[in-house]
Scaffold this motif. Structure first.
Motif, PDB file in Angstrom:
ATOM      1  N   ARG A  15       0.890  -1.165   0.000  1.00  0.00           N
ATOM      2  CA  ARG A  15       0.000   0.000   0.000  1.00  0.00           C
ATOM      3  C   ARG A  15       0.921   1.205   0.000  1.00  0.00           C
ATOM      4  O   ARG A  15       1.641   1.420   0.974  1.00  0.00           O
ATOM      5  N   ARG A  18       4.493   1.025   1.480  1.00  0.00           N
ATOM      6  CA  ARG A  18       4.545   0.101   2.605  1.00  0.00           C
ATOM      7  C   ARG A  18       4.230  -1.323   2.166  1.00  0.00           C
ATOM      8  O   ARG A  18       3.187  -1.580   1.561  1.00  0.00           O
ATOM      9  N   ASN A  40      -3.175  -8.762  15.314  1.00  0.00           N
ATOM     10  CA  ASN A  40      -3.835  -7.662  14.596  1.00  0.00           C
ATOM     11  C   ASN A  40      -2.826  -6.991  13.685  1.00  0.00           C
ATOM     12  O   ASN A  40      -1.700  -6.713  14.097  1.00  0.00           O
ATOM     13  N   GLY A  41      -3.238  -6.750  12.462  1.00  0.00           N
ATOM     14  CA  GLY A  41      -2.375  -6.032  11.528  1.00  0.00           C
ATOM     15  C   GLY A  41      -1.323  -6.899  10.848  1.00  0.00           C
ATOM     16  O   GLY A  41      -0.517  -6.404  10.050  1.00  0.00           O
ATOM     17  N   ALA A  42      -1.317  -8.215  11.104  1.00  0.00           N
ATOM     18  CA  ALA A  42      -0.297  -9.101  10.498  1.00  0.00           C
ATOM     19  C   ALA A  42      -0.481  -9.222   8.985  1.00  0.00           C
ATOM     20  O   ALA A  42       0.460  -9.565   8.262  1.00  0.00           O
ATOM     21  N   GLY A  43      -1.709  -8.960   8.498  1.00  0.00           N
ATOM     22  CA  GLY A  43      -1.942  -9.043   7.051  1.00  0.00           C
ATOM     23  C   GLY A  43      -2.909 -10.161   6.668  1.00  0.00           C
ATOM     24  O   GLY A  43      -3.055 -10.475   5.476  1.00  0.00           O
ATOM     25  N   LYS A  44      -3.602 -10.746   7.644  1.00  0.00           N
ATOM     26  CA  LYS A  44      -4.482 -11.891   7.375  1.00  0.00           C
ATOM     27  C   LYS A  44      -5.597 -11.525   6.379  1.00  0.00           C
ATOM     28  O   LYS A  44      -5.806 -12.224   5.391  1.00  0.00           O
ATOM     29  N   SER A  45      -6.302 -10.428   6.684  1.00  0.00           N
ATOM     30  CA  SER A  45      -7.418 -10.046   5.798  1.00  0.00           C
ATOM     31  C   SER A  45      -6.900  -9.671   4.420  1.00  0.00           C
ATOM     32  O   SER A  45      -7.543  -9.966   3.405  1.00  0.00           O
ATOM     33  N   THR A  46      -5.758  -9.021   4.384  1.00  0.00           N
ATOM     34  CA  THR A  46      -5.197  -8.631   3.084  1.00  0.00           C
ATOM     35  C   THR A  46      -4.858  -9.877   2.269  1.00  0.00           C
ATOM     36  O   THR A  46      -5.193  -9.963   1.081  1.00  0.00           O
TER      37      THR A  46
HETATM   38  N1  LIG Z   1      -7.447   0.170   3.361  1.00  0.00           N
HETATM   39  C1  LIG Z   1      -6.257   0.243   3.953  1.00  0.00           C
HETATM   40  N2  LIG Z   1      -5.455   1.310   3.767  1.00  0.00           N
HETATM   41  C2  LIG Z   1      -4.227   1.398   4.336  1.00  0.00           C
HETATM   42  N3  LIG Z   1      -3.699   0.436   5.124  1.00  0.00           N
HETATM   43  C3  LIG Z   1      -4.443  -0.653   5.336  1.00  0.00           C
HETATM   44  C4  LIG Z   1      -5.759  -0.813   4.769  1.00  0.00           C
HETATM   45  N4  LIG Z   1      -6.240  -2.020   5.146  1.00  0.00           N
HETATM   46  C5  LIG Z   1      -5.296  -2.578   5.922  1.00  0.00           C
HETATM   47  N5  LIG Z   1      -4.214  -1.769   6.033  1.00  0.00           N
HETATM   48  C6  LIG Z   1      -2.976  -2.047   6.785  1.00  0.00           C
HETATM   49  O1  LIG Z   1      -2.438  -3.263   6.309  1.00  0.00           O
HETATM   50  C7  LIG Z   1      -1.899  -4.035   7.387  1.00  0.00           C
HETATM   51  C8  LIG Z   1      -2.531  -5.428   7.362  1.00  0.00           C
HETATM   52  O2  LIG Z   1      -3.917  -5.286   7.633  1.00  0.00           O
HETATM   53  P1  LIG Z   1      -4.898  -6.535   7.684  1.00  0.00           P
HETATM   54  O3  LIG Z   1      -6.276  -5.995   7.892  1.00  0.00           O
HETATM   55  O4  LIG Z   1      -4.647  -7.401   6.521  1.00  0.00           O
HETATM   56  O5  LIG Z   1      -4.397  -7.288   9.007  1.00  0.00           O
HETATM   57  P2  LIG Z   1      -5.104  -8.431   9.854  1.00  0.00           P
HETATM   58  O6  LIG Z   1      -4.042  -9.406  10.207  1.00  0.00           O
HETATM   59  O7  LIG Z   1      -6.301  -8.940   9.134  1.00  0.00           O
HETATM   60  O8  LIG Z   1      -5.553  -7.618  11.147  1.00  0.00           O
HETATM   61  P3  LIG Z   1      -6.827  -7.776  12.121  1.00  0.00           P
HETATM   62  O9  LIG Z   1      -6.649  -9.050  12.887  1.00  0.00           O
HETATM   63  O10 LIG Z   1      -6.703  -6.551  13.003  1.00  0.00           O
HETATM   64  O11 LIG Z   1      -8.063  -7.753  11.281  1.00  0.00           O
HETATM   65  C9  LIG Z   1      -2.186  -3.263   8.664  1.00  0.00           C
HETATM   66  O12 LIG Z   1      -1.018  -2.578   9.046  1.00  0.00           O
HETATM   67  C10 LIG Z   1      -3.275  -2.285   8.257  1.00  0.00           C
HETATM   68  O13 LIG Z   1      -3.163  -1.097   9.000  1.00  0.00           O
END
Ligand SMILES: Nc1ncnc2c1ncn2[C@@H]1O[C@H](COP(=O)(O)OP(=O)(O)OP(=O)(O)O)[C@@H](O)[C@H]1O
Length: 248
Positions: A15, A18, A40-46
């Motif tokens: 992104r 980053r 949280n924030g590890a990138g799972k949803s991404t």
């Molecule tokens: N739309 C967005 N714009 C900018 N940064 C984003 C966006 N979505 C996610 N991020 C960043 O990307 C990184 C990974 O986010 P992601 O949601 O994939 O993590 P996660 O492991 O699913 O977290 P969680 O358990 O909190 O849902 C995080 O640092 C988040 O801040």
């Protein structure tokens, strides 16, 4: 379970400047369920959204049954997938229509559509809610509708992004058990994102651990946690006590 259904190679997702994901290789096999865990924030949803072809990687490929996804074939591949998010994201219409809409869009004939909708409403225990509008549902009922909608599509791969994290414990427990049974019965491969470790033993053939956008471990539950997967915990036991008291 050795046929690969979904695979990523040399994957990077950024992104801006980053780097959010950097994964050499990750594979999901036919009929398997992978629990994707991490802080949280590890990138799972991404990662889930990249694999579901909802986000385009900055580098690398996502392959579905050995075929790399491209702009030309992405829609056809996406139609073999379904996603359930934490929020049920229902349309402002009836439960029946919510489950039927995706099938209509895919051109499933009327008779077949009705059969599938009725079957999945029944299997998820919400047939009695078919005529209810979505804003009149509880959180647990709404998430059942969202699951029925996903299963009715008969996908090859189901992505589940913390689908139960907003639900109370008893509802979560029954949905985890039901989902496990439905995945086993249908043979649909699934990736289940959670940051709640107590959910992991329910939906896991393998566990994948993500840290700072990198896959640091994959293996069976026992390989990762060094203990046998046990669904029973003290909360479950407490709940049973409560249930029997309530029944008595
Ligand atoms: N739309 C967005 N714009 C900018 N940064 C984003 C966006 N979505 C996610 N991020 C960043 O990307 C990184 C990974 O986010 P992601 O949601 O994939 O993590 P996660 O492991 O699913 O977290 P969680 O358990 O909190 O849902 C995080 O640092 C988040 O801040």
């Amino acid at each position: 379970m050795n046929n690969t259904i979904l695979e990523v190679h040399n994957l990077q997702f950024k992104r801006g400047n980053r780097e959010i994901l950097n994964i050499d290789h990750f594979a999901l096999y036919e009929r398997e369920t992978i629990a994707l865990i991490g802080a949280n924030g590890a990138g799972k949803s991404t990662l889930l959204q990249v694999m579901a072809l909802l986000l385009k990687p900055t580098r690398g490929t996502v392959e579905f049954r050995g075929v790399p996804a491209t702009p030309r074939n992405a829609l056809a591949i996406r139609r073999r997938m379904a996603v359930v998010f934490q929020e049920p994201l229902l349309l402002n219409t009836t439960v029946y229509e919510n489950v039927a809409t995706g099938l209509k869009l895919r051109g499933v004939p009327q008779g077949e559509m009705k059969k599938r909708v009725d079957r999945w409403l029944e299997l998820l225990g919400i047939a009695h809610l078919a005529g209810r509008r979505s804003h009149q549902l509880s959180g647990g009922e709404a998430q059942r509708v969202s699951l029925a909608r996903a299963f009715a599509l008969e996908p090859d791969v189901l992505f589940l992004d913390e689908p139960f994290s907003a639900l109370d414990f008893p509802t979560r427990l029954s949905l985890l058990n039901e989902l496990d049974r439905l995945l086993k019965d249908t043979g649909i491969a699934a990736i289940f994102v959670t940051h709640d470790f107590s959910e992991v033993p329910y939906l896991t053939d393998r566990v994948a651990v993500l840290k700072n956008g990198r896959l640091v471990k994959t293996g069976t539950f026992e390989e990762i946690f060094k203990v046998k997967p046990r669904r029973e915990n003290y909360i479950t036991s407490l709940y049973r006590v409560f249930e029997s008291d309530a029944a008595g």
